[in-house]
Write a protein that holds these residues in place. Structure first.
Motif, PDB file in Angstrom:
ATOM      1  N   ALA A 135      19.292  15.263   0.503  1.00 13.01           N
ATOM      2  CA  ALA A 135      18.018  15.041   1.179  1.00 13.01           C
ATOM      3  C   ALA A 135      17.481  13.676   0.783  1.00 13.01           C
ATOM      4  CB  ALA A 135      17.022  16.132   0.795  1.00 13.01           C
ATOM      5  N   ILE A 190      14.902  13.242   7.380  1.00 11.40           N
ATOM      6  CA  ILE A 190      14.959  14.708   7.377  1.00 11.40           C
ATOM      7  C   ILE A 190      14.082  15.298   6.288  1.00 11.40           C
ATOM      8  CG2 ILE A 190      16.453  16.690   6.898  1.00 11.40           C
ATOM      9  CD1 ILE A 190      18.640  15.291   8.464  1.00 11.40           C
ATOM     10  N   SER A 191      14.177  14.740   5.075  1.00 15.02           N
ATOM     11  CA  SER A 191      13.384  15.287   3.972  1.00 15.02           C
ATOM     12  C   SER A 191      11.896  15.238   4.280  1.00 15.02           C
ATOM     13  CB  SER A 191      13.674  14.514   2.682  1.00 15.02           C
ATOM     14  OG  SER A 191      12.888  15.010   1.615  1.00 15.02           O
ATOM     15  N   THR A 251      10.421  14.901   7.120  1.00 14.56           N
ATOM     16  CA  THR A 251      10.093  15.712   8.294  1.00 14.56           C
ATOM     17  C   THR A 251       9.725  17.120   7.882  1.00 14.56           C
ATOM     18  OG1 THR A 251      11.486  14.417   9.799  1.00 14.56           O
ATOM     19  CG2 THR A 251      10.980  16.672  10.455  1.00 14.56           C
ATOM     20  N   VAL A 273      13.990  22.241   1.232  1.00 13.41           N
ATOM     21  CA  VAL A 273      14.761  21.033   1.536  1.00 13.41           C
ATOM     22  C   VAL A 273      14.990  20.185   0.295  1.00 13.41           C
ATOM     23  CG1 VAL A 273      12.823  19.484   2.113  1.00 13.41           C
ATOM     24  CG2 VAL A 273      15.022  19.213   3.286  1.00 13.41           C
ATOM     25  N   PHE A 305      10.264  14.374  15.678  1.00 15.34           N
ATOM     26  CA  PHE A 305      10.851  15.651  15.268  1.00 15.34           C
ATOM     27  C   PHE A 305       9.791  16.740  15.101  1.00 15.34           C
ATOM     28  CE2 PHE A 305      14.442  13.082  13.168  1.00 15.34           C
ATOM     29  CZ  PHE A 305      15.202  13.161  14.328  1.00 15.34           C
ATOM     30  N   SER A 341       9.774  10.936  12.331  1.00 14.64           N
ATOM     31  CA  SER A 341       9.366  12.293  11.955  1.00 14.64           C
ATOM     32  C   SER A 341       8.367  12.864  12.954  1.00 14.64           C
ATOM     33  CB  SER A 341       8.760  12.306  10.545  1.00 14.64           C
ATOM     34  OG  SER A 341       9.752  12.163   9.565  1.00 14.64           O
TER      35      SER A 341
END
Length: 337
Positions: free
Chosen positions: A153, A159-160, A162, A147, A122, A119
């Motif tokens: 997610a 991703i979540s 982040t 999100v 990102f 993360s």
């Protein structure tokens, strides 16, 4: 004055980093005990109300100024290298030694705390876009709330988390930490102590916070909320985490000292402590911990582990393979200094 102020802020945030990494180790030691120990559970949830947001905020502060120049590419290369290396090492160790249940071994699903490394990479990339936008933190909060409505997610590529924690990274990057923060922190310090003590006591008395909201790693539906207004709960979590973070930050000293020096070496503690803690879990050392004294003894061991991994000796041994020199990659920088 600007240089002096920057030095003062650097000292402060290095102090914050060390205290935070100590709390990371503490939380990781408490986690195996939270199912059957009320004291461990209260301490664990209290720490989780602020330690991830503040750690993300600190990373945001130390990310400025960030560009895709030689220095920026070096940082990105190091983060990617650390993720691949430790994802491999931890997955191999888990397969051969730890045998933790429910672990998916994949480079697309970060192992345990390694989500933070991925993360962080990102967040730096997102930063390049968001610094050009008006009201970036407001937009980041809205994305963090949005999100959660995505059913898938979760842990995939972090991703979540982040997006959920990106507002704190932006806050750290944007922070100028008001010129009067030193005086203000002293003013609110007694109230901060009372607030954190009250939170911990409430958790010890039986108040419960679903850890899923604090982890930020899953969808609202997975947390049992399919309502259209489920995002309100994440907004409330943001408020709780922000308030707890301010209280925690008010307790940290601005003076340079040993913890300032230790704060420069938190990466070694973060990446290596898991091997020790997961080995202890695999050996069953946490199963018979029941009394507050036994919990305190385990936490004392965590303090000793943190201090050991923060030493210059540990840094000298770890730096060549944890933070290698990517000079060859630096020569391919898109923008020359």
């Amino acid at each position: 004055m600007a240089t002096e102020r920057k030095h003062e802020l650097n000292v402060y945030f290095l102090n914050v980093k060390f205290v935070l990494i100590l709390l990371v180790v503490t939380a990781n030691l408490l986690e195996p005990m939270i199912g059957g120990n009320l004291y461990a559970n209260a301490g664990y949830e209290a720490i989780y109300t602020f330690h991830i947001p503040v750690f993300v905020l600190v990373m945001g502060y130390f990310s400025k100024p960030f560009k895709l120049d030689s220095e920026g590419l070096k940082v990105m290369s190091t983060l990617l290298y650390q993720y691949i290396l430790f994802q491999t090492l931890y997955s191999a160790a888990d397969y051969l030694l730890f045998r933790a249940a429910g672990v998916v071994h994949s480079f697309f699903i970060p192992y345990s705390m390694l989500w933070f490394v991925l993360s962080h990479l990102f967040w730096r990339l997102l930063l390049l876009l968001f610094v050009r936008l008006p009201h970036p933190i407001v937009l980041a909060v809205l994305l963090g709330i949005a999100v959660g409505y995505w059913p898938d997610a979760g842990g995939w590529m972090s991703i979540s988390r982040t997006f959920v924690f990106f507002p704190f990274f932006l806050a750290g990057y944007s922070i100028r930490l008001f010129k009067d923060w030193t005086a203000l922190s002293r003013l609110i310090r007694p109230f901060a102590v009372i607030a954190l003590a009250a939170l911990t006591t409430a958790l010890w008395m039986g108040v419960r916070i679903d850890p899923g909201w604090l982890y930020g790693n899953t969808s609202y539906s997975a947390l049992g909320h399919t309502e259209w207004y489920a995002g309100v709960f994440r907004a409330g979590t943001y408020l709780l985490q922000s308030a707890a973070a301010v209280c925690f930050l008010a307790l940290i000293t601005w003076r340079a000292g040993r913890i300032t020096e230790w704060g420069k070496r938190t990466v070694y503690v973060f990446l290596l402590q898991g091997f020790v803690i997961k080995s202890c879990i695999a050996l069953g050392l946490f199963y018979r911990i029941e009394t507050p004294l036994e919990v305190a003894f385990i936490l004392l061991g965590g303090v000793m582990l943190t201090l050991l991994l923060s030493t210059r000796r540990a840094s000298a041994l770890g730096k060549p393979w944890i933070e290698p020199d990517f000079r060859l990659l630096n020569r391919t920088a898109l923008v020359k200094k």
